[in-house]
Design a protein around this motif. Sequence first.
Motif, PDB file in Angstrom:
ATOM      1  N   SER A  39       0.842  -1.413  -0.078  1.00  0.00           N
ATOM      2  CA  SER A  39      -0.027   0.214  -0.250  1.00  0.00           C
ATOM      3  C   SER A  39       1.058   1.203   0.059  1.00  0.00           C
ATOM      4  N   ALA A  85      -3.022   4.018   3.670  1.00  0.00           N
ATOM      5  CA  ALA A  85      -1.969   3.071   3.373  1.00  0.00           C
ATOM      6  C   ALA A  85      -1.229   2.854   4.528  1.00  0.00           C
ATOM      7  N   VAL A  97       3.359  -1.406   3.950  1.00  0.00           N
ATOM      8  CA  VAL A  97       3.292   0.052   3.604  1.00  0.00           C
ATOM      9  C   VAL A  97       4.739   0.616   3.217  1.00  0.00           C
TER      10      VAL A  97
END
Length: 258
Positions: A39, A85, A97
Amino acid sequence: MKKWIAILTAAVLALSLFAGCTSSDSKGMTIEKGKLIMSTNAEFPPYEMTDDNGSYVGIDIEIAKAIADKLGLELVIDDMGFVAALEAAQQGSSDMVMAGVTVSPDRQAVMDFSDSYATGVQVVIVPEDSDITSPDDLEGKKIGTQLGTTGYIYASDTPGNGGYGEANVIGYNNGITAIQALQNGQVDCVIIDNAPAQEFVKTNKGLKILETEWLTEDYAIGFAKGNTELKDAVNKALAELIADGTVQKIIDKYITAE
Ligand code: ARG
């Protein structure tokens, strides 16, 4: 009889292959087998952004790709807001992330971090003709930041803790919106990481970065707490990529020394 033995052998083989997959190879530690879901918030050049074709590019993207290659996984980029995220990795809807994420004690309480792969520096951007000449002049000024970033969190802390008070800090969805607010006179300065600051000042006229840096931080990759297997595998890959110069080469490709 022979046929039965053949079937049995095939079944045993299939079972052991299956067991092999679910044991501790690198594919077993990710949410989706064979994939490494990252993410990010691709509004943070030159760490993550989209190019003219809409493809994801940047330092984090290339380092993540190199890590995924080493682990034999396919990198999948999941682009969203910065706070989302972070939360995706925390909650395990992404594997990690990677978004120029600063390691901080508050974040370490809710997620695990890889070893650091880069240094981040928070700087102050002001209009060229601003009366703000150093971070000491920020008291009582309106400060623009990206929501959920350390720039936002630290600046909105109380003056006793090195901040300027929540009322003086405005969080925008991304860095470029904060820059636009600065150009429109809605804020007096923007506190943001140096690498995107350099990009924003290059592409938006009339702005400058104060010489005195605000603070220095470490960037690392975030994982759900307890996903030690993936974290260890990523750390091993990262260490190899740092040792053989790959990480520095990627950084140098995007950031030219002044
Ligand atoms: N280093 C700062 C932080 O961790 C800002 C990161 C913002 N990253 C992004 N992709 N928007 O809070």
